[in-house]
Enzyme design. Structure first.
Site, PDB file in Angstrom:
ATOM      1  N   SER A  54       4.297  -5.519  -2.238  1.00 28.56           N
ATOM      2  CA  SER A  54       4.963  -4.348  -2.800  1.00 28.56           C
ATOM      3  C   SER A  54       5.605  -3.716  -1.978  1.00 28.56           C
ATOM      4  O   SER A  54       7.032  -4.074  -1.663  1.00 28.56           O
ATOM      5  CB  SER A  54       3.062  -3.945  -2.731  1.00 28.56           C
ATOM      6  OG  SER A  54       3.428  -1.952  -4.107  1.00 28.56           O
ATOM      7  N   GLY A  82       0.949  -1.278  -0.389  1.00 33.09           N
ATOM      8  CA  GLY A  82       0.440   0.460   0.240  1.00 33.09           C
ATOM      9  C   GLY A  82       0.663   1.446  -0.208  1.00 33.09           C
ATOM     10  O   GLY A  82       0.630   2.496   0.685  1.00 33.09           O
TER      11      GLY A  82
END
Length: 534
Positions: free
Chosen positions: A187, A108
């Site tokens: 991520s 995120g």
């Protein structure tokens, strides 16, 4: 022993009740693993977790850390709060003890997300591993980096270390082996995994790593100028006296935390976020990272544990929606879109290299919807692809020999084609979506995708258990370790097979650029340096 009902799993002075999920597994949710310091201490390392004498009702309370609105999920049903450091433990219904443990770190952009954003239920149903996920502080709360005692930086990463310490101390009570922990992340979570491997503060807390789209040497991983970032963000919060360093620090320490969250990673031409990890000043003995990832790897002074690392084949999907907005700017001044860790002697040199890079990807054709594949390749390479290849090269040069490389390319036939093309590619972190579960019911997926998900889960479980994704007795294709050129690597798509030359000519091209123009990030200067400029 894990049981349900009136009984609980014993943790010395505390215990938790299990929730039984369909398919034969237990979920222990919302367990506090540390405490967030508050007030003027809000940017410091976490404090110990609370203890309790009565059974804790370990159910999902929807707690997430403070964050701005997300373009990717609806947080309206969540409970956003300052003290948000909770863990979720998924345990199979088995009498086996000492199961390998996988700790998943959510992504995120270090700005949004929460531990249970994707869940590991199917990964646990094989009864071979226990999986833990968790929240950590985000955005300004987790990554403001002023280089001072009150805001040294990397509070969110220090939360992650506290979680791993909690696992080390408590996971045996859930049937897990504290001496067989794999950390995985996607991520920003993947970047975190890489940085944890390099941090002295996390040494000995885990034994294998899985990286899904993100590495520590990428320019998106580390703030290059954290003081300027703090100034920029303060202005976004309508604080104007940013040239007085001590006033700015006081503003961050005293402003209501709820008023301090605005989105920073949508629309930035350099593809960075304002608050990612930073290099801390060496004077801080609690520093998570006191040198650049590049320098640490080059030194070889880190734990070289088995690594499973890779990307999807369309990481540039994160910038897909910007092509119509950015095409004119990219055609007029491509240098605005270069990786921020490339430094040139002057603007003329920068423009010359920018032209060279633009021509390599787009030739004589303007950037636009008609060149969408080149556009996606460019952003995918600079944000995730090349930094992954470069990290592997650096690790191998440092003597790391247990690296398994992959590219995930599976796309279901029901997925729309890329605009202006007849192609389908796997978007950012598609491999994570195959390993874990999102909001889509798996029973509604095609048989081909369900089979692929079963295959990749087997590989990931194998790695957590054996340190290799394909052990000798497996029916899966042989998966050797990789070399500095990214050969071989496993292509995980409609077929699963090894291939040669990860990124191909694009990797070679960026090697030449980075060998000449890369500059590693450094820690912020001492506060007196800023104050003397007033």
């Amino acid at each position: 022993m894990i049981v349900s009902g009136d009984k609980c799993a014993l943790h010395k002075e505390m215990c938790v009740d299990a929730k039984i999920l369909p398919g034969g597994l237990y979920a222990f949710l919302n367990i506090p693993y540390a405490t967030v310091p508050v007030g003027a201490n809000r940017f410091k390392a976490p404090l110990p977790a609370p203890v309790w004498l009565e059974p804790l009702e370990a159910v999902d309370k929807g707690i997430i850390c403070m964050q701005p609105p997300s373009p990717f999920f609806d947080a309206s049903s969540k409970v956003m709060q300052e003290d948000c450091l909770i863990a979720n433990v998924y345990v199979p219904d088995t009498d086996d003890k000492n199961l390998p443990v996988i700790v998943y770190i959510h992504g995120g952009a270090f700005e949004i997300g929460f531990g249970n954003m994707m869940t590991p239920k199917h990964l646990v149903k094989n009864k071979k591993v226990i999986v833990v996920n968790f929240n950590y502080r985000l955005g300004v709360h987790g990554f403001l980096c002023l280089g001072t005692k009150d805001a040294p930086g990397n509070a969110g990463l220090k939360d992650q270390v506290a979680l791993l310490q909690w696992v080390k101390k408590n996971i045996a009570n859930f049937g897990g082996n504290p001496d067989d922990v794999t950390i995985a992340g996607y991520s920003a979570g993947s970047v975190s995994v890489d940085l944890l491997m390099l941090s002295k503060s996390a040494k000995g807390l885990f034994h294998k790593v899985i990286l899904e789209s993100g590495v520590g040497v990428g320019f998106i991983a580390i703030q290059r100028n954290p003081i300027e970032n703090a100034k920029t963000y303060a202005k976004m919060l309508n604080f104007t006296k940013v040239n007085d360093f001590y006033l700015m620090q006081e503003f961050y320490k005293s402003a209501p935390l709820k008023s301090m969250f605005v989105s920073t990673f949508v629309g930035r031409k350099d593809s960075t976020v304002l608050f990612s990890p930073c290099i801390e000043r060496k004077e801080d003995n609690q520093a998570f990272l006191d040198d650049s990832p590049y320098n640490i790897i080059k030194s070889g002074q880190y734990s070289k544990i088995p690594m499973l690392i890779g990307i999807s084949n369309m990481e540039g999907s994160l910038q897909m929606h910007h092509v119509g907005i950015w095409k004119d700017s990219m055609n007029a001044k491509f240098s605005d879109f270069l990786p921020s860790d490339l430094v040139f002697q002057n603007s003329d040199e920068g423009e010359i290299i920018s032209k060279k890079i633009k021509e390599f990807y787009f030739g004589e054709t303007p950037v636009g919807e008609e060149t969408i594949l080149a556009y996606l390749d460019y952003f995918g390479d600079i944000m995730f692809g090349y930094s992954t290849l470069r990290a592997i090269k650096l690790h191998l040069e440092a003597g790391h020999k247990q690296i398994y490389l992959y590219e995930f390319s599976f796309v279901d036939d029901s997925v729309p084609v890329i605009p202006n093309t007849n192609e389908r590619r796997a978007q950012h972190c598609s491999q994570t979506m195959a390993v874990l579960e999102g909001p889509v019911d798996e029973d509604t997926l095609s048989e081909e995708y369900r089979n692929l998900k079963s295959t990749i889960r087997e590989m990931w479980s194998n790695f957590a258990i054996h340190g290799t994704p394909v052990p000798e007795d497996s029916s899966l294709p042989i998966w050797p370790t990789t070399n500095a050129n990214g050969s071989p690597y496993m292509s995980i798509g409609k077929s699963v097979e090894t291939k040669e030359m990860f990124l191909g000519e694009r990797g070679k091209f960026w090697n030449k650029i980075y060998e000449k123009y890369y500059r590693a990030p450094v820690a912020p200067p001492p506060p007196e340096a800023h104050h003397s400029e007033l």
